[in-house]
Design an enzyme around this catalytic site. Structure first.
Site, PDB file in Angstrom:
ATOM      1  N   ARG A   1       0.782  -1.159   0.278  1.00 19.04           N
ATOM      2  CA  ARG A   1      -0.064   0.136   0.197  1.00 19.04           C
ATOM      3  C   ARG A   1       0.873   1.201  -0.038  1.00 19.04           C
ATOM      4  O   ARG A   1       1.208   1.658   1.152  1.00 19.04           O
ATOM      5  CB  ARG A   1      -1.080  -0.281   1.227  1.00 19.04           C
ATOM      6  CG  ARG A   1      -1.690   1.096   1.321  1.00 19.04           C
ATOM      7  CD  ARG A   1      -2.625   0.793   2.548  1.00 19.04           C
ATOM      8  NE  ARG A   1      -3.554   1.887   2.710  1.00 19.04           N
ATOM      9  CZ  ARG A   1      -3.437   3.282   3.560  1.00 19.04           C
ATOM     10  NH1 ARG A   1      -2.189   3.376   4.014  1.00 19.04           N
ATOM     11  NH2 ARG A   1      -4.341   4.159   3.588  1.00 19.04           N
TER      12      ARG A   1
ATOM     13  N   SER B   1     -13.045  -2.847   1.399  1.00 17.01           N
ATOM     14  CA  SER B   1     -12.927  -2.309   2.601  1.00 17.01           C
ATOM     15  C   SER B   1     -14.509  -2.089   2.619  1.00 17.01           C
ATOM     16  O   SER B   1     -14.982  -1.236   1.863  1.00 17.01           O
ATOM     17  CB  SER B   1     -12.245  -1.058   2.759  1.00 17.01           C
ATOM     18  OG  SER B   1     -10.949  -1.387   2.855  1.00 17.01           O
TER      19      SER B   1
ATOM     20  N   LYS C   1      -3.989   6.444   8.893  1.00 13.61           N
ATOM     21  CA  LYS C   1      -4.705   6.725   7.634  1.00 13.61           C
ATOM     22  C   LYS C   1      -5.449   7.977   8.112  1.00 13.61           C
ATOM     23  O   LYS C   1      -6.348   8.171   8.885  1.00 13.61           O
ATOM     24  CB  LYS C   1      -5.868   5.547   7.461  1.00 13.61           C
ATOM     25  CG  LYS C   1      -6.687   5.783   5.940  1.00 13.61           C
ATOM     26  CD  LYS C   1      -7.419   4.517   5.818  1.00 13.61           C
ATOM     27  CE  LYS C   1      -8.848   5.097   5.068  1.00 13.61           C
ATOM     28  NZ  LYS C   1      -8.751   4.789   3.752  1.00 13.61           N
TER      29      LYS C   1
END
Ligand code: 3NM
Length: 217
Positions: free
Chosen positions: A41, A112, A141
């Protein structure tokens, strides 16, 4: 997909911006410690792009391959296809899951989800597993939603959905068991491993915690 449930147990996610040292080193240590799946990621301030991103992904994938750890790519479908990754993980703001499913064929597709509606839509579109979070507050995040504990995981299980689930967001060696007890098949973490003074030890303890909870699903 019982095998997928096993692979989701300790799901380590990271990119270069999550690491204090070379991501290759961090991943190698976490693999030795016992992670069961990896997601590349590459996001946030200072994230690599272009050929640098591609080369890092390739190196991390090759470490995974050597150790039979599934290698999943976050968001970037073209990269996943170019590398022949094992799968893709997408959020609600990415391309619709149905479109991604068409593009990636039978590779693993994670989505998600934050509500029952999103979960049911993702299932219909062909999701193989759900990432549900943030379970606990997270600083990793920036645009994470407010943390909501394990309510959605519990609701899905109560309603009889057996889709593989990983919890995400603020999960540590201290609270991992709570997430498993709520009905998750595994935990996904960034900072609990990538910021640990020993990614090896962190992964090892997380694996122990996850495996100490009896699974019914
Ligand atoms: N997704 P950490 S929370 C990547 O809620 C990500 O969907 C989330 O990082 C979501 O383990 C999150 O360091 C960050 O808290 C997880």
């Amino acid at each position: 997909m019982n095998h997928l449930r096993e692979m989701l147990k300790v799901y380590f996610i990271m990119g270069s911006t999550n690491c204090f040292k070379d991501p290759r080193e961090v991943l190698a240590e976490s693999i030795d410690g016992g992670i069961t799946m990896f997601q590349f990621r590459e996001k946030g301030d200072g994230a690599l792009t272009g050929v640098e991103k591609f080369n890092l992904a390739k190196d991390l994938q090759s470490l995974c391959r050597k150790n039979q750890i599934p290698f999943i790519v976050n968001d970037d479908i073209e990269l996943a296809l170019a590398l022949d990754a094992d799968g893709v993980h997408i959020g609600q703001e990415d391309e619709p899951a149905s479109v991604v499913r068409e593009k990636i064929g039978n590779k693993i597709l994670g989505v998600s989800v934050h509500s029952m509606e999103e979960a049911l839509a993702a299932l219909k579109d062909g999701a193989d597993y759900f990432g549900i979070g943030p379970v606990f507050p997270t600083k990793t995040k920036k645009d994470a939603k407010p943390s909501r504990g394990t309510t959605l995981i519990e609701e899905l299980r109560r309603k009889g959905y057996s889709t593989p689930i990983v919890g995400i967001g603020g999960i540590t060696t201290e609270n991992a068991s709570t997430v498993m007890a709520a009905g998750a098949n595994g935990i996904s973490v960034i900072s609990a491993i990538s910021h640990a003074s020993s990614p090896y030890e962190a992964a090892k303890i997380l694996r122990k915690r996850v495996e100490s909870v009896e699974k019914v699903i």
